[in-house]
Design an enzyme around this catalytic site. Structure first.
Site, PDB file in Angstrom:
ATOM      1  N   GLY A  12       3.993  -7.366  -4.045  1.00  0.00           N
ATOM      2  CA  GLY A  12       5.411  -7.006  -4.112  1.00  0.00           C
ATOM      3  C   GLY A  12       5.727  -5.854  -5.039  1.00  0.00           C
ATOM      4  O   GLY A  12       6.844  -5.759  -5.549  1.00  0.00           O
ATOM      5  N   ASN A  14       6.210  -2.834  -4.122  1.00  0.00           N
ATOM      6  CA  ASN A  14       7.302  -2.099  -3.466  1.00  0.00           C
ATOM      7  C   ASN A  14       8.622  -2.854  -3.573  1.00  0.00           C
ATOM      8  O   ASN A  14       9.678  -2.249  -3.766  1.00  0.00           O
ATOM      9  CB  ASN A  14       6.960  -1.822  -2.000  1.00  0.00           C
ATOM     10  CG  ASN A  14       6.048  -0.627  -1.863  1.00  0.00           C
ATOM     11  OD1 ASN A  14       6.490   0.509  -1.971  1.00  0.00           O
ATOM     12  ND2 ASN A  14       4.761  -0.878  -1.672  1.00  0.00           N
ATOM     13  N   ASN A 107       9.924   0.006   7.887  1.00  0.00           N
ATOM     14  CA  ASN A 107       8.655  -0.413   7.276  1.00  0.00           C
ATOM     15  C   ASN A 107       8.082   0.752   6.491  1.00  0.00           C
ATOM     16  O   ASN A 107       8.381   1.909   6.768  1.00  0.00           O
ATOM     17  CB  ASN A 107       7.674  -0.827   8.384  1.00  0.00           C
ATOM     18  CG  ASN A 107       6.342  -1.302   7.843  1.00  0.00           C
ATOM     19  OD1 ASN A 107       6.289  -2.031   6.850  1.00  0.00           O
ATOM     20  ND2 ASN A 107       5.249  -0.893   8.471  1.00  0.00           N
ATOM     21  N   HIS A 109       4.263   2.271   5.424  1.00  0.00           N
ATOM     22  CA  HIS A 109       2.857   2.131   5.814  1.00  0.00           C
ATOM     23  C   HIS A 109       2.022   3.137   5.026  1.00  0.00           C
ATOM     24  O   HIS A 109       2.399   4.303   4.894  1.00  0.00           O
ATOM     25  CB  HIS A 109       2.713   2.381   7.328  1.00  0.00           C
ATOM     26  CG  HIS A 109       1.321   2.157   7.805  1.00  0.00           C
ATOM     27  ND1 HIS A 109       0.802   0.899   8.031  1.00  0.00           N
ATOM     28  CD2 HIS A 109       0.316   3.035   8.064  1.00  0.00           C
ATOM     29  CE1 HIS A 109      -0.460   1.005   8.424  1.00  0.00           C
ATOM     30  NE2 HIS A 109      -0.771   2.291   8.451  1.00  0.00           N
TER      31      HIS A 109
HETATM   32  C1  GAR Z   1       1.824  -1.364   0.529  1.00  0.00           C
HETATM   33  O1  GAR Z   1       0.911  -0.374   0.134  1.00  0.00           O
HETATM   34  C2  GAR Z   1       2.295  -1.127   1.942  1.00  0.00           C
HETATM   35  O2  GAR Z   1       2.309   0.217   2.308  1.00  0.00           O
HETATM   36  C3  GAR Z   1       1.268  -1.885   2.741  1.00  0.00           C
HETATM   37  O3  GAR Z   1       1.023  -3.039   2.000  1.00  0.00           O
HETATM   38  C4  GAR Z   1       1.137  -2.737   0.614  1.00  0.00           C
HETATM   39  C5  GAR Z   1       1.928  -3.822  -0.064  1.00  0.00           C
HETATM   40  O4  GAR Z   1       1.867  -3.672  -1.456  1.00  0.00           O
HETATM   41  N1  GAR Z   1       1.743  -2.190   4.060  1.00  0.00           N
HETATM   42  C6  GAR Z   1       0.974  -2.196   5.133  1.00  0.00           C
HETATM   43  O5  GAR Z   1      -0.209  -1.979   5.112  1.00  0.00           O
HETATM   44  C7  GAR Z   1       1.718  -2.512   6.426  1.00  0.00           C
HETATM   45  N2  GAR Z   1       0.902  -2.260   7.551  1.00  0.00           N
HETATM   46  P1  GAR Z   1       2.926  -4.384  -2.388  1.00  0.00           P
HETATM   47  O6  GAR Z   1       2.938  -5.875  -2.019  1.00  0.00           O
HETATM   48  O7  GAR Z   1       2.409  -4.173  -3.796  1.00  0.00           O
HETATM   49  O8  GAR Z   1       4.265  -3.745  -2.154  1.00  0.00           O
END
Ligand code: GAR
Length: 191
Positions: A12, A14, A107, A109
């Site tokens: 989490g 982000n 989203n 990515h």
């Molecule tokens: C992020 O880097 C996001 O871009 C990626 O998961 C991570 C979550 O990190 N999303 C994907 O790969 C979606 N296909 P976080 O939980 O620290 O925010």
């Protein structure tokens, strides 16, 4: 003011960047709900610390995607949510949510789409040997990372780069790009 829900499955970081931007006044939105499909995820603690309500579920407790998305939809409506922000939510969005929130789901990515969609985008980029990768914010449709691109930023892959070092660089960019892009979107589209 947009009333948003954030969907996440993991750490989490982000989610935290979005919470911080709302608190700093640089993202003009109310975060009404965290939706999380992993009961042990650290993002749940982040939401609790920020005083944000959570809806946590296990997909396997439901008969199918339609059933758990029906419950999510109910929770979103009860919280007055009008826009969905996916932030490391590791599931495809199904037709139940797309029918209600289509065009109002975004989203982030960790690659320059359409390159490296799906799982482990960072590993895919390292494997391919690209020298530039990056981050994409995009609308969500029924496909895997196929929706219209809203914003992108680049990250250079340097000599000796490891998965960890590249992930750090990508997440650093994400934590700036996501709140900035959402704020611009909300101001310019009337969402
Ligand atoms: C992020 O880097 C996001 O871009 C990626 O998961 C991570 C979550 O990190 N999303 C994907 O790969 C979606 N296909 P976080 O939980 O620290 O925010």
């Amino acid at each position: 003011m947009r009333q948003i829900a954030i969907f996440a499955s993991g750490s989490g970081s982000n989610f935290q960047a979005l919470v911080d931007a709302v608190q700093a006044g640089t993202l003009k939105a109310n975060i009404k709900l965290l939706v999380c499909d992993q009961p042990g995820a650290f993002v749940i603690h982040r939401a609790q610390s920020a005083g944000i309500p959570t809806f946590v579920f296990r997909a396997k407790d439901y008969e199918n995607k339609e059933a758990f998305e029906g419950e999510i939809k109910h929770q979103l409506e009860a919280a007055g949510v009008d826009f969905i922000v996916l932030a490391g939510y590791m599931r495809l969005i199904g037709h139940t949510l797309l029918e209600s929130y289509g065009g109002r789901i975004v989203n982030i990515h960790p690659s320059l789409l359409p390159s490296f969609p799906g799982k482990d985008a960072i590993g895919q980029a390292l494997e391919a040997g690209v020298k530039i990768t990056g981050v994409t914010v995009h609308y969500v449709d029924a496909g895997m990372d196929t929706g219209e691109i809203i914003a992108q930023d680049i990250v250079r892959v340097t000599t000796g780069e490891t998965r960890e070092s590249l992930q750090d660089k990508i997440q650093h960019v994400e934590h700036h790009l996501y709140p900035t892009t959402l704020n611009h979107l909300f101001l310019t589209t009337g969402y």
